[in-house]
Design a protein around this motif. Sequence first.
Motif, short mmCIF file in Angstrom:
data_model
loop_
_atom_site.label_atom_id
_atom_site.label_comp_id
_atom_site.label_asym_id
_atom_site.label_seq_id
_atom_site.Cartn_x
_atom_site.Cartn_y
_atom_site.Cartn_z
N LYS A 1 -36.13 4.05 -82.54
CA LYS A 1 -37.56 4.15 -82.83
C LYS A 1 -38.36 3.07 -82.12
O LYS A 1 -39.56 3.21 -81.92
CB LYS A 1 -37.80 4.10 -84.34
CG LYS A 1 -37.37 2.85 -85.05
CD LYS A 1 -37.78 2.93 -86.52
CE LYS A 1 -37.33 1.71 -87.31
NZ LYS A 1 -35.88 1.72 -87.52
N SER A 2 -37.68 1.98 -81.73
CA SER A 2 -38.38 0.92 -81.00
C SER A 2 -38.84 1.38 -79.62
O SER A 2 -39.72 0.78 -79.01
CB SER A 2 -37.46 -0.30 -80.84
OG SER A 2 -36.28 0.04 -80.12
N THR A 3 -38.24 2.49 -79.12
CA THR A 3 -38.67 3.05 -77.84
C THR A 3 -39.58 4.26 -78.03
O THR A 3 -39.84 5.00 -77.08
CB THR A 3 -37.45 3.45 -76.99
OG1 THR A 3 -36.72 4.49 -77.67
CG2 THR A 3 -36.53 2.26 -76.77
N GLY A 4 -40.02 4.50 -79.26
CA GLY A 4 -40.94 5.61 -79.53
C GLY A 4 -40.28 6.86 -80.08
O GLY A 4 -40.99 7.83 -80.40
N LYS A 5 -38.96 6.87 -80.21
CA LYS A 5 -38.29 8.06 -80.75
C LYS A 5 -38.59 8.19 -82.25
O LYS A 5 -38.60 7.21 -82.98
CB LYS A 5 -36.78 7.97 -80.54
CG LYS A 5 -36.35 7.75 -79.10
CD LYS A 5 -36.87 8.84 -78.18
CE LYS A 5 -36.47 8.57 -76.73
NZ LYS A 5 -37.08 9.56 -75.81
N GLY A 6 -38.83 9.42 -82.67
CA GLY A 6 -39.08 9.67 -84.09
C GLY A 6 -40.46 9.28 -84.56
O GLY A 6 -40.71 9.24 -85.77
N SER A 7 -41.39 9.02 -83.66
CA SER A 7 -42.76 8.71 -84.07
C SER A 7 -43.56 10.01 -84.22
O SER A 7 -43.26 11.01 -83.56
CB SER A 7 -43.45 7.78 -83.07
OG SER A 7 -43.62 8.44 -81.82
N PHE A 8 -44.54 9.99 -85.07
CA PHE A 8 -45.30 11.21 -85.35
C PHE A 8 -46.69 10.89 -85.86
O PHE A 8 -47.00 9.74 -86.22
CB PHE A 8 -44.56 12.08 -86.39
CG PHE A 8 -44.28 11.39 -87.69
CD1 PHE A 8 -45.25 11.34 -88.70
CD2 PHE A 8 -43.06 10.77 -87.93
CE1 PHE A 8 -44.99 10.71 -89.91
CE2 PHE A 8 -42.79 10.13 -89.13
CZ PHE A 8 -43.76 10.10 -90.12
N THR A 9 -47.52 11.92 -85.90
CA THR A 9 -48.87 11.84 -86.47
C THR A 9 -48.94 12.81 -87.65
O THR A 9 -48.46 13.94 -87.55
CB THR A 9 -49.92 12.23 -85.42
OG1 THR A 9 -49.81 11.35 -84.30
CG2 THR A 9 -51.33 12.10 -86.00
N VAL A 10 -49.52 12.36 -88.75
CA VAL A 10 -49.67 13.23 -89.92
C VAL A 10 -50.85 14.16 -89.71
O VAL A 10 -51.99 13.72 -89.52
CB VAL A 10 -49.87 12.39 -91.21
CG1 VAL A 10 -50.05 13.32 -92.41
CG2 VAL A 10 -48.68 11.47 -91.44
#
Length: 308
Positions: free
Chosen positions: A191-200
């Motif tokens: 996740k530190s590289t942006g994996k698994g990030s999202f917008t609600v």
Amino acid sequence: METYRVKLQLNGSFITPFQADTIFGGLCWAVRHSEGEDSIRAMLEDFRCGRPWFVLSNAYPGDLLPKPLLKVKRLKPETRDGQLLQAREGKRLKKINYLTLEEFRNLVSGRSGTIESKEKPVFQVASLHNQVNRVCGSTVEGGQLFEQLENYINPLYNYLSVYIKLKDPGLREWLLGLFRLLGQIGLGKRKSTGKGSFTVISMEKYDMFEDVTEPNAYLSLSNFIPAPGDPIDGNYKIFVKYGKLGEEYALSEIPYKRPLLMLLAGSVFWVNNEVKPFYGLMIENIAPAHPEVLQYALAFSVPVRWEG
């Protein structure tokens, strides 16, 4: 408990599947970082004592839901062609893991209906990465390529849906804020590289699971472990969960949790009385390095009319 649906728009790929216990762990860290130790301890104590503030489902692509593990009785065909046709249909259905809302409601309501084949909602892509020396900030001598499998949502489904049961409707805004914070941090591996990030996208009330008449079973929308006294007669699949601690705890001498045998979402169990809002329990003593850690293993229950 009131039921809500949270829609999550992924910002890219993800590596760790968005299962209920993984989402719960991310929300717990969000509480700890934003509200402090006392808040997370108070929340977890209620969960430990069987008074969960909220119950989570796994995340599902778009409006799709898991195929219930229901055995359907069929008459044995009298001709060889009929037997071959039935075998082909059984093989086709076995490959289907997700249903549309209409197909799902037909099955859990005890009604017959067709199940259509679907495009794969989540697909994996293998990407190559080079190992980096953290001291000098460049690749190691000779290079050490490794392969990483990443998950992408099929554009046909566009978002992930997480279903939530809230003990108190007043918790809606609080939980929505935690999901927004979790989306900025990311969930799961890398996740530190942006994996698994999202917008609600939204968090709205959802009542599509409430119209089953005379339910005599329940289906779980999350992976779970039955608590003592929970129903045990049903259809289910099991798998071994190899969990890992997150955030600061990931730097522990032993960052791994003990292997855990869990039941897969879609499992169905008979009940002798009214279907409860949730089943299952919280698992204690799951992490050798941190005895205070709890493993989320609650079942998000959906009423089912199981015919025969």
